[in-house]
Design a protein around this motif. Structure first.
Motif: not given
Length: 410
Positions: A89-93, A300-303, A347-350
């Protein structure tokens, strides 16, 4: 007594820790330029005048990372910290996406003629050229502050990959000899990458192109040459004219996320038969359905999930990162088509460190699963191995590392 104490300390001190003064190393650097670099440059038809201009006032750049002075087995100290894994997610700010898109549209209008010429010559769409240009140097607006010869000379003399950077230094001298730009204009990143497209000198020698017809490829000061060079690079790496880079899709639970990867390709029509659909609801273009496609699930399944084409992997040749290639394709679509955000959220992955991911990779390798190496990065092979382990142990396959997974596999 004092002399004995000094001798005792010297016996216990590692040899590499007794470093020379910087002045002594600078003297060795000048000697290295004369005895090692100059003969090689002369053999490549670099004149003495060009060589002297390049190094007239050059000193070592001690601020660069991973330096190891001659005669030392210790690196020059730099600030060290535990490296945190950057979640996708950080790559797509928002700021990065919106900035690259809005300026890209301005550049599309300003440089329409150069983009059209490049697309006709190579088959690479203008929107893709723009997106790479924006990512590499902010469309030429980003500061590229380092002198090419100081940077490459330092890395060639006392960098960890000295032989590689010495070769690149020789190539930079050849570029200066050819007169593509004045030596003073040849600026690089801290890693030695040149100009607006961020080519290493050896890549410049192979792929830089003259976009404005003046007989030179000035990727520092000429937007037309920058555009032509990026297009030529992609074309020479196999860009397939007429095909897209990929499509965001939905992947049903019946399709394992462990099917991801460039070595698991099949015709897009076959993926479609398995239930994979475009998120837009539109069918895949007819000419794409017969072509090979590859499942890409960078979180994975988180995005978001994608079916990508061979052109996606051409984008990866520019920078070996799934997220880089995805950013470029996505920004290109936003520039040209007004596309919005991806349909699926990241999604948040920690919070995880690269050492956490390396722990997971080691454990999976011990089980005989291929992670593509232990590097602390969740590439497609690592994601796939995680999915296989999850399936084999009755877990829900997500194909992405999490902090709890690292703890469970220790």
């Amino acid at each position: 007594m004092l002399l004995r104490l000094l001798l005792f300390v010297l016996m216990l001190t590692p040899a590499g820790a007794l470093s020379q003064s910087r002045a002594e190393v600078e003297t060795q650097f000048r000697a290295w330029l004369e005895t090692t670099v100059w003969p090689r440059a002369r053999a490549r038809a670099v004149s003495r005048a060009t060589f002297d201009r390049a190094f007239a006032s050059t000193r070592l750049d001690w601020s660069l990372p991973d330096l190891r002075p001659p005669g030392s087995d210790a690196d020059v100290p730099t600030l060290q910290r535990q490296s945190e894994f950057g979640a996708p997610a950080r790559y797509f700010r928002r700021g990065a996406l919106d900035g690259a898109t809005s300026v890209g549209r301005q550049m599309a209008r300003r440089h329409a003629a150069a983009l059209t010429r490049a697309e006709r010559a190579t088959g690479v769409p203008g929107r893709i050229i723009l997106a790479i240009w924006g990512r590499e140097s902010g469309y030429g607006r980003a500061a590229i502050p380092h002198d090419a010869f100081r940077t490459l000379g330092t890395l060639g003399f006392m960098g960890r990959r000295a032989a590689y950077f010495t070769d690149e230094l020789i190539a930079a001298l050849q570029i200066a000899q050819a007169g593509h730009a004045p030596s003073a204009a040849m600026k690089t990143s801290a890693a030695g990458a040149l100009g607006q497209p961020q080519f290493m000198p050896s890549s410049f020698m192979k792929y830089a192109a003259d976009g404005n017809g003046d007989g030179h490829a000035d990727i520092w000061r000429s937007e037309a040459d920058t555009i032509a060079s990026i297009a030529n690079y992609l074309a020479r790496h196999g860009w397939v004219s007429g095909r897209d880079w990929g499509f965001e899709v939905t992947v049903p639970a019946s399709v394992s996320c462990a099917r991801e990867g460039p070595d698991r390709g099949r015709p897009i029509a076959e993926w479609e038969a398995l239930g994979i659909r475009r998120v837009s609801g539109r069918p895949f273009p007819g000419h794409e359905r017969a072509g090979e496609g590859y499942l890409l699930m960078p979180a994975g399944r988180h995005g978001p999930a994608f079916l990508v084409t061979p052109n996606f992997y051409v984008l990866k040749d520019y920078n070996m990162s799934d997220l880089y290639a995805l950013f470029v394709g996505h920004v290109g679509d936003r520039i040209a088509f007004g596309s919005g955000d991806f349909d699926a959220p990241w999604g948040a992955v920690g919070r995880m460190t690269r050492s956490d991911i390396a722990t997971i990779q080691r454990a999976l390798e011990r089980m005989g699963l291929d992670t593509g190496g232990i590097d602390g990065l969740p590439g497609f092979r690592t994601r796939r191995a995680i999915g296989r382990w999850q399936e084999n142990t009755g877990r829900r396959a997500t194909c992405f590392p999490t902090p709890s997974m690292a703890a469970a596999l220790k």
